[in-house]
Motif scaffolding. Structure first.
Motif, PDB file in Angstrom:
ATOM      1  N   VAL A 159       0.845  -1.195   0.000  1.00 46.73           N
ATOM      2  CA  VAL A 159       0.000   0.000   0.000  1.00 46.73           C
ATOM      3  C   VAL A 159       0.879   1.242   0.000  1.00 46.73           C
ATOM      4  CG1 VAL A 159      -1.728   1.331   1.279  1.00 46.73           C
ATOM      5  CG2 VAL A 159      -1.875  -1.167   1.207  1.00 46.73           C
ATOM      6  N   LEU A 160       0.558   2.195  -0.873  1.00 48.54           N
ATOM      7  CA  LEU A 160       1.237   3.484  -0.901  1.00 48.54           C
ATOM      8  C   LEU A 160       0.635   4.357   0.192  1.00 48.54           C
ATOM      9  CD1 LEU A 160       3.218   5.477  -2.176  1.00 48.54           C
ATOM     10  CD2 LEU A 160       1.453   6.053  -3.862  1.00 48.54           C
ATOM     11  N   VAL A 161       1.425   4.672   1.214  1.00 49.38           N
ATOM     12  CA  VAL A 161       0.938   5.378   2.393  1.00 49.38           C
ATOM     13  C   VAL A 161       1.037   6.889   2.235  1.00 49.38           C
ATOM     14  CG1 VAL A 161       1.268   5.690   4.882  1.00 49.38           C
ATOM     15  CG2 VAL A 161       1.557   3.426   3.851  1.00 49.38           C
ATOM     16  N   GLY A 162       2.146   7.380   1.701  1.00 47.36           N
ATOM     17  CA  GLY A 162       2.330   8.817   1.573  1.00 47.36           C
ATOM     18  C   GLY A 162       3.449   9.159   0.621  1.00 47.36           C
ATOM     19  N   GLN A 163       3.519  10.417   0.227  1.00 41.17           N
ATOM     20  CA  GLN A 163       4.522  10.863  -0.721  1.00 41.17           C
ATOM     21  C   GLN A 163       4.817  12.331  -0.524  1.00 41.17           C
ATOM     22  OE1 GLN A 163       1.942   9.761  -4.069  1.00 41.17           O
ATOM     23  NE2 GLN A 163       2.037  11.896  -4.739  1.00 41.17           N
ATOM     24  N   GLY A 164       5.980  12.773  -0.989  1.00 39.82           N
ATOM     25  CA  GLY A 164       6.338  14.181  -0.857  1.00 39.82           C
ATOM     26  C   GLY A 164       7.778  14.424  -1.227  1.00 39.82           C
ATOM     27  N   HIS A 165       8.238  15.652  -1.012  1.00 33.13           N
ATOM     28  CA  HIS A 165       9.589  16.056  -1.390  1.00 33.13           C
ATOM     29  C   HIS A 165      10.453  16.291  -0.158  1.00 33.13           C
ATOM     30  CE1 HIS A 165       7.572  17.909  -5.191  1.00 33.13           C
ATOM     31  NE2 HIS A 165       7.686  16.598  -5.262  1.00 33.13           N
ATOM     32  N   LEU A 166      11.697  15.831  -0.228  1.00 37.01           N
ATOM     33  CA  LEU A 166      12.681  16.089   0.815  1.00 37.01           C
ATOM     34  C   LEU A 166      13.993  16.486   0.157  1.00 37.01           C
ATOM     35  CD1 LEU A 166      12.058  12.952   3.066  1.00 37.01           C
ATOM     36  CD2 LEU A 166      11.320  15.302   3.554  1.00 37.01           C
ATOM     37  N   MET A 167      14.780  17.286   0.861  1.00 35.03           N
ATOM     38  CA  MET A 167      16.122  17.616   0.397  1.00 35.03           C
ATOM     39  C   MET A 167      17.073  16.525   0.879  1.00 35.03           C
ATOM     40  SD  MET A 167      15.649  20.345  -1.324  1.00 35.03           S
ATOM     41  CE  MET A 167      17.374  20.757  -1.650  1.00 35.03           C
ATOM     42  N   LYS A 168      17.845  15.964  -0.030  1.00 32.20           N
ATOM     43  CA  LYS A 168      18.800  14.913   0.299  1.00 32.20           C
ATOM     44  C   LYS A 168      20.211  15.461   0.129  1.00 32.20           C
ATOM     45  CE  LYS A 168      20.454  10.342  -1.095  1.00 32.20           C
ATOM     46  NZ  LYS A 168      21.789  10.813  -1.510  1.00 32.20           N
ATOM     47  N   GLN A 169      21.015  15.349   1.193  1.00 32.73           N
ATOM     48  CA  GLN A 169      22.388  15.835   1.129  1.00 32.73           C
ATOM     49  C   GLN A 169      23.274  14.769   0.518  1.00 32.73           C
ATOM     50  OE1 GLN A 169      23.946  17.491   4.759  1.00 32.73           O
ATOM     51  NE2 GLN A 169      26.067  17.226   4.098  1.00 32.73           N
ATOM     52  N   GLY A 170      23.936  15.127  -0.561  1.00 32.26           N
ATOM     53  CA  GLY A 170      24.839  14.214  -1.231  1.00 32.26           C
ATOM     54  C   GLY A 170      26.287  14.577  -0.973  1.00 32.26           C
ATOM     55  N   GLN A 171      27.166  13.845  -1.606  1.00 37.94           N
ATOM     56  CA  GLN A 171      28.597  14.078  -1.420  1.00 37.94           C
ATOM     57  C   GLN A 171      29.009  15.459  -1.896  1.00 37.94           C
ATOM     58  OE1 GLN A 171      30.957  11.242  -3.541  1.00 37.94           O
ATOM     59  NE2 GLN A 171      32.871  12.368  -3.267  1.00 37.94           N
ATOM     60  N   ARG A 172      28.443  15.901  -3.033  1.00 41.90           N
ATOM     61  CA  ARG A 172      28.853  17.177  -3.630  1.00 41.90           C
ATOM     62  C   ARG A 172      27.816  18.281  -3.479  1.00 41.90           C
ATOM     63  NH1 ARG A 172      30.414  13.021  -6.939  1.00 41.90           N
ATOM     64  NH2 ARG A 172      32.671  12.808  -7.290  1.00 41.90           N
ATOM     65  N   ARG A 173      26.551  17.931  -3.355  1.00 44.17           N
ATOM     66  CA  ARG A 173      25.508  18.959  -3.298  1.00 44.17           C
ATOM     67  C   ARG A 173      24.253  18.384  -2.631  1.00 44.17           C
ATOM     68  NH1 ARG A 173      26.215  17.069  -8.340  1.00 44.17           N
ATOM     69  NH2 ARG A 173      24.467  16.072  -9.412  1.00 44.17           N
ATOM     70  N   THR A 174      23.336  19.293  -2.322  1.00 42.07           N
ATOM     71  CA  THR A 174      22.048  18.914  -1.759  1.00 42.07           C
ATOM     72  C   THR A 174      20.994  19.038  -2.846  1.00 42.07           C
ATOM     73  OG1 THR A 174      22.712  19.676   0.432  1.00 42.07           O
ATOM     74  CG2 THR A 174      20.360  19.417   0.031  1.00 42.07           C
ATOM     75  N   GLU A 175      20.187  17.999  -3.021  1.00 44.09           N
ATOM     76  CA  GLU A 175      19.202  17.970  -4.099  1.00 44.09           C
ATOM     77  C   GLU A 175      17.828  17.607  -3.562  1.00 44.09           C
ATOM     78  OE1 GLU A 175      21.104  16.518  -8.158  1.00 44.09           O
ATOM     79  OE2 GLU A 175      21.379  15.031  -6.572  1.00 44.09           O
ATOM     80  N   MET A 176      16.786  18.115  -4.242  1.00 47.57           N
ATOM     81  CA  MET A 176      15.432  17.724  -3.894  1.00 47.57           C
ATOM     82  C   MET A 176      15.120  16.360  -4.502  1.00 47.57           C
ATOM     83  SD  MET A 176      11.779  19.649  -4.500  1.00 47.57           S
ATOM     84  CE  MET A 176      12.105  20.825  -3.178  1.00 47.57           C
ATOM     85  N   LYS A 177      14.563  15.481  -3.682  1.00 47.35           N
ATOM     86  CA  LYS A 177      14.163  14.155  -4.126  1.00 47.35           C
ATOM     87  C   LYS A 177      12.693  13.951  -3.807  1.00 47.35           C
ATOM     88  CE  LYS A 177      18.531  12.746  -4.881  1.00 47.35           C
ATOM     89  NZ  LYS A 177      19.075  12.208  -6.145  1.00 47.35           N
ATOM     90  N   ALA A 178      12.041  13.143  -4.599  1.00 46.31           N
ATOM     91  CA  ALA A 178      10.666  12.739  -4.316  1.00 46.31           C
ATOM     92  C   ALA A 178      10.706  11.399  -3.591  1.00 46.31           C
ATOM     93  CB  ALA A 178       9.865  12.626  -5.609  1.00 46.31           C
ATOM     94  N   PHE A 179      10.058  11.344  -2.422  1.00 47.11           N
ATOM     95  CA  PHE A 179      10.032  10.127  -1.609  1.00 47.11           C
ATOM     96  C   PHE A 179       8.620   9.560  -1.578  1.00 47.11           C
ATOM     97  CE2 PHE A 179      14.048  11.762  -0.337  1.00 47.11           C
ATOM     98  CZ  PHE A 179      14.764  10.713   0.236  1.00 47.11           C
ATOM     99  N   PHE A 180       8.535   8.223  -1.549  1.00 45.68           N
ATOM    100  CA  PHE A 180       7.257   7.518  -1.514  1.00 45.68           C
ATOM    101  C   PHE A 180       7.334   6.452  -0.437  1.00 45.68           C
ATOM    102  CE2 PHE A 180       8.076   9.159  -5.704  1.00 45.68           C
ATOM    103  CZ  PHE A 180       6.880   9.752  -6.079  1.00 45.68           C
ATOM    104  N   LEU A 181       6.468   6.573   0.552  1.00 40.47           N
ATOM    105  CA  LEU A 181       6.449   5.614   1.649  1.00 40.47           C
ATOM    106  C   LEU A 181       5.353   4.586   1.426  1.00 40.47           C
ATOM    107  CD1 LEU A 181       7.350   4.605   4.442  1.00 40.47           C
ATOM    108  CD2 LEU A 181       5.727   6.250   5.440  1.00 40.47           C
ATOM    109  N   PHE A 182       5.756   3.320   1.415  1.00 39.64           N
ATOM    110  CA  PHE A 182       4.818   2.207   1.355  1.00 39.64           C
ATOM    111  C   PHE A 182       4.768   1.545   2.735  1.00 39.64           C
ATOM    112  CE2 PHE A 182       6.211   2.988  -2.885  1.00 39.64           C
ATOM    113  CZ  PHE A 182       5.155   2.648  -3.727  1.00 39.64           C
TER     114      PHE A 182
END
Length: 277
Positions: free
Chosen positions: A34-57
């Motif tokens: 079941v897909l419970v929720g979804q949204g955007h989070l900033m993910k810190q990477g080795q070189r930069r911080t990027e917006m990612k779309a996350f989906f919680l099942f």
């Protein structure tokens, strides 16, 4: 909403999500998922911080990179909830409302747009994980990868203290996450919980500790309880950029940081994600 209608709509949402990652994506639909929720989070990477779309099942956490007009990058990332551990973190100069996501193969920081969104994400993930583990069909992970110190956080090798230059480049020890030079990380070993077959770069100090522990095991002695370098690593691992693919028109690309989809409960309405402009 009855259970049949709920599961039908749930299947459509998951199949739309599958198609949004293009032909390189991995199958996501299962009859009991079941897909419970979804949204955007900033993910810190080795070189930069990027917006990612996350989906919680109810059993996995999925994420990918989103760019303009809802277009998606390849290589969907899937984390089984039993192999996931969350650690709350204080605000830093680089990220606010952040927490650490630990997995056996990679650990990284994410950041929400507000404290309320952060708590919503963490609480929902923990709740889904707890319910899944109650079934007894799987066991929680016990070994997790350290997070990498970002490149910009070190201008010297963290072992020999020589400055980095265009020829003396930065590398990361896969065992402690420190930024080190090539000379201090020329050894490669297998780290089973990260990659069971491939030899990975480790720094000279970690290699020395591994050798000493192996010698102690062979001789029957117990290794000393020295403090782990994991305790002082405070940043996240990076990942390579991914190629762009066409999106699915059935997914809303303007969902906020946390949009709850919900789980089926008799006589209750489906909780849809809020609409954002």
């Amino acid at each position: 909403m009855d259970k049949v209608t709920f599961m039908s709509e749930n299947r459509e949402r998951i199949q739309a999500l599958e198609s949004s990652f293009g032909p390189s994506g991995r199958p996501l639909y299962k009859p009991d998922r079941v897909l419970v929720g979804q949204g955007h989070l900033m993910k810190q990477g080795q070189r930069r911080t990027e917006m990612k779309a996350f989906f919680l099942f109810n059993d996995i956490l999925v994420y990918g990179s989103m760019i303009l007009n809802g277009r998606w990058h390849k290589k969907v990332k899937i984390i089984p909830l039993e192999d996931l551990q969350l650690e709350d973190m204080e605000d830093s100069v680089r990220l606010t409302n952040q927490w650490l996501i630990r997995t056996p193969s990679k650990s990284f920081f994410v950041s929400a747009s507000s404290h309320e969104d952060k708590r919503a994400w963490m609480d929902h993930i923990e709740e889904c994980r707890a319910k899944m583990l109650q079934g007894g069909s799987c066991q929680p992970g016990s070994t997790f990868a350290v997070s990498w110190i970002p490149d910009k956080a070190a201008y010297k090798c963290m072992r020999c203290f020589n400055k980095f230059t265009p020829t003396n480049r930065r590398h990361h020890c896969r065992q402690c996450g420190f930024v080190v030079c090539h000379s201090c990380s020329s050894t490669r070993v297998v780290i089973g919980h990260i990659h069971p077959k491939k030899k990975l770069r480790v720094c000279r100090l970690c290699h020395k500790r591994n050798t000493e522990e192996e010698t102690s095991r062979v001789s029957g002695d117990s290794p000393g309880n020295s403090s782990s370098v994991e305790d002082i690593v405070t940043s996240s691992s990076g990942e390579e950029d991914e190629d762009e693919v066409m999106p699915s028109s059935r997914l809303n690309s303007h969902v906020g940081t946390w949009g709850e989809i919900g789980t089926y409960t008799p006589h209750t309405a489906l909780l849809l994600p809020p609409s954002y402009t």
